[in-house]
Design a protein around this motif. Structure first.
Motif, mmCIF file in Angstrom:
data_model
loop_
_atom_site.group_PDB
_atom_site.id
_atom_site.type_symbol
_atom_site.label_atom_id
_atom_site.label_comp_id
_atom_site.label_asym_id
_atom_site.label_seq_id
_atom_site.Cartn_x
_atom_site.Cartn_y
_atom_site.Cartn_z
ATOM 1 N N SER A 156 0.832 -1.210 0.000
ATOM 2 C CA SER A 156 0.000 0.000 0.000
ATOM 3 C C SER A 156 0.867 1.261 0.000
ATOM 4 O O SER A 156 0.410 2.326 -0.409
ATOM 5 N N VAL A 157 2.127 1.137 0.412
ATOM 6 C CA VAL A 157 3.027 2.298 0.393
ATOM 7 C C VAL A 157 3.706 2.452 -0.964
ATOM 8 O O VAL A 157 3.799 3.555 -1.508
ATOM 9 N N PHE A 158 4.161 1.329 -1.539
ATOM 10 C CA PHE A 158 4.982 1.403 -2.755
ATOM 11 C C PHE A 158 4.248 0.966 -4.023
ATOM 12 O O PHE A 158 4.774 1.110 -5.123
ATOM 13 N N GLY A 159 3.074 0.403 -3.876
ATOM 14 C CA GLY A 159 2.369 -0.132 -5.038
ATOM 15 C C GLY A 159 1.830 0.968 -5.933
ATOM 16 O O GLY A 159 1.621 2.103 -5.511
ATOM 17 N N GLU A 160 1.574 0.605 -7.174
ATOM 18 C CA GLU A 160 1.094 1.551 -8.165
ATOM 19 C C GLU A 160 -0.365 1.330 -8.525
ATOM 20 O O GLU A 160 -0.986 2.162 -9.165
ATOM 21 N N GLY A 161 -0.895 0.190 -8.165
ATOM 22 C CA GLY A 161 -2.294 -0.097 -8.496
ATOM 23 C C GLY A 161 -2.530 -0.186 -9.991
ATOM 24 O O GLY A 161 -1.625 -0.471 -10.764
ATOM 25 N N PHE A 162 -3.763 0.082 -10.384
ATOM 26 C CA PHE A 162 -4.185 -0.014 -11.778
ATOM 27 C C PHE A 162 -4.050 1.358 -12.433
ATOM 28 O O PHE A 162 -4.448 2.361 -11.851
ATOM 29 N N ASP A 163 -3.523 1.378 -13.629
ATOM 30 C CA ASP A 163 -3.323 2.660 -14.309
ATOM 31 C C ASP A 163 -3.463 2.447 -15.815
ATOM 32 O O ASP A 163 -3.271 1.340 -16.325
ATOM 33 N N ALA A 164 -3.798 3.510 -16.514
ATOM 34 C CA ALA A 164 -3.912 3.453 -17.972
ATOM 35 C C ALA A 164 -2.567 3.789 -18.602
ATOM 36 O O ALA A 164 -1.891 4.726 -18.174
#
Lengths: 373, 373, 373
Positions: A156-164
């Protein structure tokens, strides 16, 4: 297609269609279309659609120390993940697509929607759309094949998640011997609306975040599935990723993140881990970077039998500037009824937050059933 | 499964798959997987996925008395229900799953997502996930098989809606002779976020709502489908449910609800009804309960022919403390083109709100087409 | 259907079901049900479900003149459309249904959900539910078969979007020789909640918007698909639509819109365009209408080969009252890999906003991949 169909259809001069449906590692509909073009040449087109879902129902308990007492901070049932996905290929097996919608916690949103074309399958492929930015190994790893109930708190600190965005790669999720990915993304998942650069007086034509990842994979390892469910000899993967968010550069606020990670499996035992760091720009030049947070985690599990796997994880996040240190230690037990598709995971442990003046501790217990159909 | 599939798949050493698709009370894909395990034993796994939807398009008119005149309060087309659902079984017919998403009125949300395992089919089953809390008979009853255009107004006062939790039962929706359900739920559908108990100084480990329901079913009755569409001899069901929301106890605010209900069908005639009451805690002990609202409704319908069914309902809600009484009387006509799957329902009537000083009346008309595919 | 299925099912006394699935201009499941009714008569029921999606991933660049400089106003990847749809027929091929959900930009919403019954196929059909109001030709045209990357800017001014209502027509999307549609809609897409008419002292029972459209179609034209992908001799369509929003009449605020439009195709060349106007009520009578905005656009494209199509469009919107004029001129290039189902479109051009005191110019570039499966 229906006359009042919202989709527009392809017309073919002369086409014959055959189809099949069933279950083969997922519910599917597949079809072929044998076309004859104007010159009399025959071509076969291949189409496949798979429909899947994932349900993770969790009971989540959190107890916090408050002064000398323990307080119940949280006790709830949680629909942790309620997913529906549609994947397949279109016209050719080399042109694949994937859509995944999340209905978690009652807030539907789009996670994945991308196309992938294999110019040279496994060697050179391109991807376009929205998907999980392949920066952390643990984020590339499906939420359906995690070693403990959920990802490490470092995510949750370093993640980027979903992105276009778009990227080129050599089918990185399949762990080829020398795996690589390079891509550009919006870098602003939470704000896809108009971005106005009031202070810019020169047109600047590209402000994305860029992400690169490489890994070396030894043996026939599935690098993005934790746990050694199938067993086998020693296999491992070593990876490294970097990303820079140029998007904030205009206020001298660029950010850079890097990670190194590993996973190793052998005879039912598996271990994986990563070290991450993030810097913020601290001056006028893009290279004036200031380290502000580091993180690491290490985890391991072992299959006592085909179904039973104890596991444990230690994570820490160190906020350099703020002098705050967060640790998490978890132990867990997984029961696999039908591989990763139907399993029951439980973990429990402590989260400790250390600041110069204080140390707070919270205890958590989570138990979760996963169905991935 | 596709290489870039968001779901994680099961690997089998040696598996053969066969499949079929079509329409059989719902669009389906079904497959079998014949496995040979390491010891040479053969097992057959069964998989089924059904895709369905429900569209209820309504014209809704409401006219209110204001002083001496009648005023138009509402005139609109309404997409009352716009549902998509995916149901089926996985690995075994005894392990079923169901997902239902609502796109009603433009606000998508998750309704159902649960798994159900029949340890002993029809005798002892367990369910986990989110679904409609089986407290009121009329809420267990699908919105696709209601006697009038919508549920009684008592439902919005006493109903529990969709909630996350777990339960044990004997396949209660199928109306076995002695039907039972017992479950625990969050009890806080609207707030699944952190619940903090600031005033608690002892850790308390479980604060759910608990729900129990029993019913006696005589004859081959479908107790959760109103109307006697298929005809047949006298059949009936008598039910009772109770629930307590312990979750609010911390502020001496626990709540309890109870209901008794019936449904009776014979030769095309059907009648059903229920009485409900709710109490609030009115002291320091959980047993200091104060009755604050009661409700009842009774409804009946009769098939004049295979397609035509007039129906009527009377409902009342009595707010004991507030001295307010709400009545609703509705008459309706249903036309069944293809059973409950394709039908047209119209109802009209009056809503009367009585307070010590005033009596307000409103008139309503609703006409609705239902498609359940 | 499953026992714990959220949908209610049809029971048939004696029914045999056969089914098939595959790809035929869309992934489908189809089935037949041979029924024998109580009198021994046999009937065959037909069922079909198609599952489709549309993904449009766009890179969108906008540069605005600010004083003497050019400023970057926007640079982003955009999931322009992320759609999932379910369409088909139920019981009979004449009774069709369509659902379309949008997951664009992370805000899921329902677009289409309607049923259509062909009393006389192609001659007299009725439709009920929510869909795109057939007022502008360019809105009836699927977003999957546009000539440039997106619709003309006139569409956002004069378009009606998706609305709930009902209509009668002669299968207008299929371009019969004399095409017609007449319907009533809510006219309030953004507010389906209670509409209160405080100033009305007489009950008024119907306040919808009404829409009518007619067109003359010459030759075998697909009037709602831009571009002459398949080629052929000269074909054209001439259309006209009108609508009145009575809903605002209570404040002497009724509104009327009208449009005339055309499309012509021949030997790979196509051109289309429309003129629109909107009036507002400007007095106590419904007929006291004041013209306040006009718009027009014209566009053309030509297939240089089976795959390559350059195209261009000019649009203008003239706000009569405000003395503001907006022009847009775009040139584009389309590459069709697999008809409209898989194509890559790029357009670029200028938007000019003229007011009495000022002229602002912005430049845009969009490039978009479309997959419609």
């Amino acid at each position: 297609a229906q006359g009042n169909d919202p989709k527009e259809t392809v017309e073919s001069n002369d086409a014959q269609s055959t189809g099949v449906a069933g279950y083969d590692d997922g519910f599917f509909i597949a079809g072929q279309l044998d076309e004859t073009d104007d010159d009399g040449n025959e071509k076969t087109r291949h189409f496949r659609l798979e429909i899947g879902g994932r349900l993770q129902t969790q009971y989540d308990l959190l107890i916090a120390e408050e002064g000398e007492d323990l307080d119940l901070a949280r006790s709830r049932f949680l629909i942790r993940r309620a997913r529906l996905n549609v994947t397949g290929h279109f016209v050719s097996p080399d042109f694949t697509y994937a859509m995944q919608a999340a209905f978690d916690r009652g807030n539907p949103e789009l996670l994945d929607y991308f196309v992938n074309y294999a110019f040279e399958p496994g060697t050179f492929e391109g991807r376009l759309g929205q998907w999980r930015v392949p920066f952390l190994r643990t984020e590339i790893n499906s939420s359906g094949s995690l070693l403990l109930v959920d990802r490490s708190l470092t995510t949750s600190v370093f993640g980027e998640g979903f992105d276009a965005g778009m990227g080129i790669h050599n089918n990185y999720k399949k762990s080829p011997p020398f795996e690589w990915f390079f891509g550009v993304f919006n870098g602003t998942q939470t704000d896809l609306e108009v971005v106005s650069f009031d202070d810019a007086n020169t047109p600047t034509f590209f402000y994305p975040s860029v992400v690169g990842r490489v890994a070396y994979n030894y043996g026939d390892i599935k690098g993005y599935s934790t746990g050694d469910l199938k067993g086998g000899p020693l296999r491992f993967s070593l990876g490294a990723s970097g990303m820079t968010q140029f998007g904030l550069q205009r206020d001298n606020e660029s950010a850079t993140k890097a990670t190194v990670d590993y996973i190793l499996k052998a005879h039912g035992f598996s271990t994986s881990g990563a070290f991450m760091l993030a810097t913020n720009q601290d001056g006028e030049a893009l290279t004036d970077q200031n380290l502000f947070v580091t993180g690491l985690f290490v985890q391991a599990g072992y299959f006592l039998s085909e179904m039973i796997q104890p596991a444990a994880r230690y994570s820490r996040v160190d906020y350099e500037g703020d002098d705050e240190l967060v640790h998490e230690a978890l132990g867990g037990l997984n029961v696999y009824f039908w591989g990763h598709s139907l399993k029951w995971q439980t973990d429990a442990g402590a989260i400790i937050v250390e600041t110069p003046n204080d140390t707070d501790t919270a205890y958590r217990l989570r138990t979760q059933l996963t169905l991935s159909f």
